[in-house]
Enzyme design. Structure first.
Site, PDB file in Angstrom:
ATOM      1  N   ASN A 211      -4.013 -12.408 -12.401  1.00 34.66           N
ATOM      2  CA  ASN A 211      -4.442 -13.589 -11.772  1.00 34.66           C
ATOM      3  C   ASN A 211      -6.104 -13.588 -11.435  1.00 34.66           C
ATOM      4  OD1 ASN A 211      -5.164 -12.318  -9.033  1.00 34.66           O
ATOM      5  ND2 ASN A 211      -2.937 -11.837  -9.239  1.00 34.66           N
ATOM      6  N   ASP A 279       3.558 -10.841  -8.247  1.00 32.06           N
ATOM      7  CA  ASP A 279       4.844 -10.760  -7.534  1.00 32.06           C
ATOM      8  C   ASP A 279       5.907 -10.297  -8.592  1.00 32.06           C
ATOM      9  OD1 ASP A 279       4.223 -11.995  -5.193  1.00 32.06           O
ATOM     10  OD2 ASP A 279       3.975 -14.090  -5.979  1.00 32.06           O
ATOM     11  N   PRO A 307       7.281  -4.495  -5.602  1.00 34.41           N
ATOM     12  CA  PRO A 307       7.405  -4.325  -4.363  1.00 34.41           C
ATOM     13  C   PRO A 307       6.346  -5.047  -3.499  1.00 34.41           C
ATOM     14  CG  PRO A 307       6.544  -2.551  -5.283  1.00 34.41           C
ATOM     15  CD  PRO A 307       7.005  -3.678  -6.438  1.00 34.41           C
ATOM     16  N   ASP A 308       6.978  -5.462  -2.424  1.00 39.95           N
ATOM     17  CA  ASP A 308       5.816  -6.268  -1.149  1.00 39.95           C
ATOM     18  C   ASP A 308       5.348  -5.275  -0.488  1.00 39.95           C
ATOM     19  OD1 ASP A 308       4.647  -7.505   1.031  1.00 39.95           O
ATOM     20  OD2 ASP A 308       5.989  -9.457   0.277  1.00 39.95           O
ATOM     21  N   ILE A 309       3.795  -4.953  -1.030  1.00 40.27           N
ATOM     22  CA  ILE A 309       3.029  -3.808  -0.632  1.00 40.27           C
ATOM     23  C   ILE A 309       2.810  -4.276   1.128  1.00 40.27           C
ATOM     24  CG2 ILE A 309       0.893  -2.880  -0.609  1.00 40.27           C
ATOM     25  CD1 ILE A 309       0.718  -3.826  -3.575  1.00 40.27           C
ATOM     26  N   VAL A 310       2.316  -5.247   1.553  1.00 38.54           N
ATOM     27  CA  VAL A 310       2.252  -5.403   2.975  1.00 38.54           C
ATOM     28  C   VAL A 310       3.406  -5.158   3.707  1.00 38.54           C
ATOM     29  CG1 VAL A 310       2.048  -8.078   3.019  1.00 38.54           C
ATOM     30  CG2 VAL A 310       0.570  -6.658   4.744  1.00 38.54           C
ATOM     31  N   PHE A 327      -2.996 -11.943   3.793  1.00 33.62           N
ATOM     32  CA  PHE A 327      -3.976 -12.846   3.437  1.00 33.62           C
ATOM     33  C   PHE A 327      -2.835 -13.776   2.644  1.00 33.62           C
ATOM     34  CE2 PHE A 327      -8.485 -13.189   3.640  1.00 33.62           C
ATOM     35  CZ  PHE A 327      -8.854 -12.207   4.417  1.00 33.62           C
ATOM     36  N   LYS A 341       4.877 -16.349   6.365  1.00 29.18           N
ATOM     37  CA  LYS A 341       4.583 -15.044   5.578  1.00 29.18           C
ATOM     38  C   LYS A 341       4.338 -14.075   6.837  1.00 29.18           C
ATOM     39  CE  LYS A 341       3.072 -16.853   1.285  1.00 29.18           C
ATOM     40  NZ  LYS A 341       2.006 -17.130   0.317  1.00 29.18           N
ATOM     41  N   LYS A 345       6.775 -11.068   6.451  1.00 33.37           N
ATOM     42  CA  LYS A 345       6.112  -9.887   5.984  1.00 33.37           C
ATOM     43  C   LYS A 345       5.966  -8.886   7.213  1.00 33.37           C
ATOM     44  CE  LYS A 345       4.047 -11.992   2.219  1.00 33.37           C
ATOM     45  NZ  LYS A 345       3.926 -11.173   0.765  1.00 33.37           N
TER      46      LYS A 345
END
Ligand code: CTP
Length: 403
Positions: A211, A279, A307-310, A327, A341, A345
């Site tokens: 991105n 993602d 994986p969702d890191i945060v 963020f 979010k 999260k």
């Protein structure tokens, strides 16, 4: 209540010319000043102007018989509630770090039994020099407090951190400190992990999904955290940016590598997830070592979720950093999605980032910080300024928690 008193050591930097303003700003707050002026300092400001504003004589020599007869240098070093060094030059700081005592200022710093605060002031290249980094680490380890330096245009024409904090700001920090508040802006003793940049998910050995993130905002936050005294690990996806001096850099490519790097940097007090993590990643990538041929026809790319890191870090049990900040990059319904979010999260704070303009890749940003206590909006500003505001807010959060 007796009047609070500061022993001000004025070092030899161009910002020494602001020392009389600092004395005024302290006096305005009811804080009296005794003053030591170094030889180099006297090239920038005269003893007469300092004596006039402080209504006190200015001490310059270690073995001045007249002055020693009135108040010995050891007594002088203990005569105040705080020893304040402003400007604190690289030379004075190095002397203090190494315990040198070859003039009145350095001897005082070695002999004092009072807290010491320094307002560093030097050229940006000096500030980033490894020798000054080592000096800072030693002084922080010795319990010295710091105010500034600020980032901005310097007397030498260069831009960056190294400019002495403004006299009003120093006086305000000193006043708070003398009233028992932790030093505002100081994150000494704290550790932080910051993620930044894009991630890169390989399709084959030469192609990838990624991105437009430049990494600028995350790098600016890592630099500001380090300036505030935190020990910082910056886990960065591929960017064109230079390493941030004084920060442990870990360069990664994929989201999974970024997560692993963050997990091995734990424990930490602060986690700031600025990276624009892809993602999805190509499902077959791990097996595909061969370049896809265009003659094979239009590829059918199956994707699997990264994986969702945060979210993973925010749910890492006893290892969870006490402040987790995400963020949220949004193009519409920015606050609504950002609030969602924050909840989903399990972040403490979420910075809502409108990326419908050129925030991604650009030099400026406009954000809204969402916390459990409400939200505050910071209008369009250079990413360094947004970083400083965020870091100041983080420092306030820790200082409020400690008091
Ligand atoms: N994030 C992360 N790991 C991911 C995806 C996002 O750590 N796999 C983090 C980002 O670093 C950021 C926050 O989650 O701090 C929000 O990222 P954003 O891209 O806005 O949200 P997504 O979860 O990707 O949701 P969507 O793309 O649907 O808006």
């Amino acid at each position: 209540m007796s009047q609070k008193r500061v022993l001000l050591i004025v070092g030899g930097g161009i910002s020494a010319y602001k020392a009389p303003l600092l004395v005024r700003a302290l006096e305005k707050r009811g804080i009296g000043c005794r003053i030591i002026l170094t030889k180099a300092g006297s090239a920038f400001v005269t003893p007469l102007s300092l004596a006039s504003v402080s209504h006190n004589e200015v001490h310059e020599e270690l073995f001045d018989l007249t002055q020693e007869a009135k108040m010995g240098h050891i007594e002088l070093s203990r005569s105040a509630d705080l020893v304040l060094v402003a400007p604190a030059t690289a030379d004075l700081m190095a002397k203090a770090a190494h315990g040198l005592a070859n003039d009145l200022a350095s001897t005082t710093l070695l002999a004092t039994n009072k807290p010491v605060m320094m307002a560093p002031a030097m050229n940006v290249a000096m500030w980033y020099h490894p020798a000054v980094r080592r000096t800072m680490e030693t002084l922080r380890g010795d319990g010295i407090h710091f105010v500034g330096p600020e980032e901005g245009e310097m007397a030498c024409g260069e831009y960056g951190p190294g400019r002495m904090a403004e006299p009003e700001d120093i006086a305000c920090v000193v006043e708070g400190f003398l009233n028992g508040k932790a030093v505002y802006g100081s994150l000494a003793g704290r550790s932080a992990i910051v993620t930044a940049g894009p991630t890169l998910e390989a399709l084959d050995p030469v192609r990838f999904i990624s991105n437009r993130s430049s990494g600028k905002q995350g790098y600016a936050i890592a630099a500001a955290l380090a300036r505030a005294g935190a020990r910082v690990t910056l886990v960065s996806g591929p960017t064109a940016l230079h390493d941030v001096p004084g920060v442990t850099m870990v360069r990664v490519e994929s989201a999974r590598d970024m997560l692993a790097a963050c997990q091995s940097a734990l424990p930490a007090d602060i986690f700031v997830a600025v990276a624009a993590v892809a993602d999805w990643r190509p499902k077959t990538m791990v097996d595909v070592k061969l370049k896809q041929k265009s003659s094979q026809g239009s590829p059918n790319i199956a994707l699997v979720e990264n994986p969702d890191i945060v979210a993973t870090i925010a749910q890492s049990g006893t290892n969870r950093p006490s402040l987790v900040i995400g963020f949220a990059a949004e193009t519409h319904d920015v606050l609504t999605y950002a609030a969602l979010k924050r909840n989903n999260k399990k972040c403490d704070w979420m910075v809502a980032n409108d990326v419908s303009g050129d925030a991604m890749g650009g030099d400026t940003n406009a954000v809204t910080l969402l916390t459990p206590n409400g939200h505050q909006t910071w209008s369009q500003a250079p990413k360094e300024q947004i970083a400083k505001r965020l870091v100041d807010t983080i420092a306030q959060h820790f200082s409020a928690a400690a008091n």
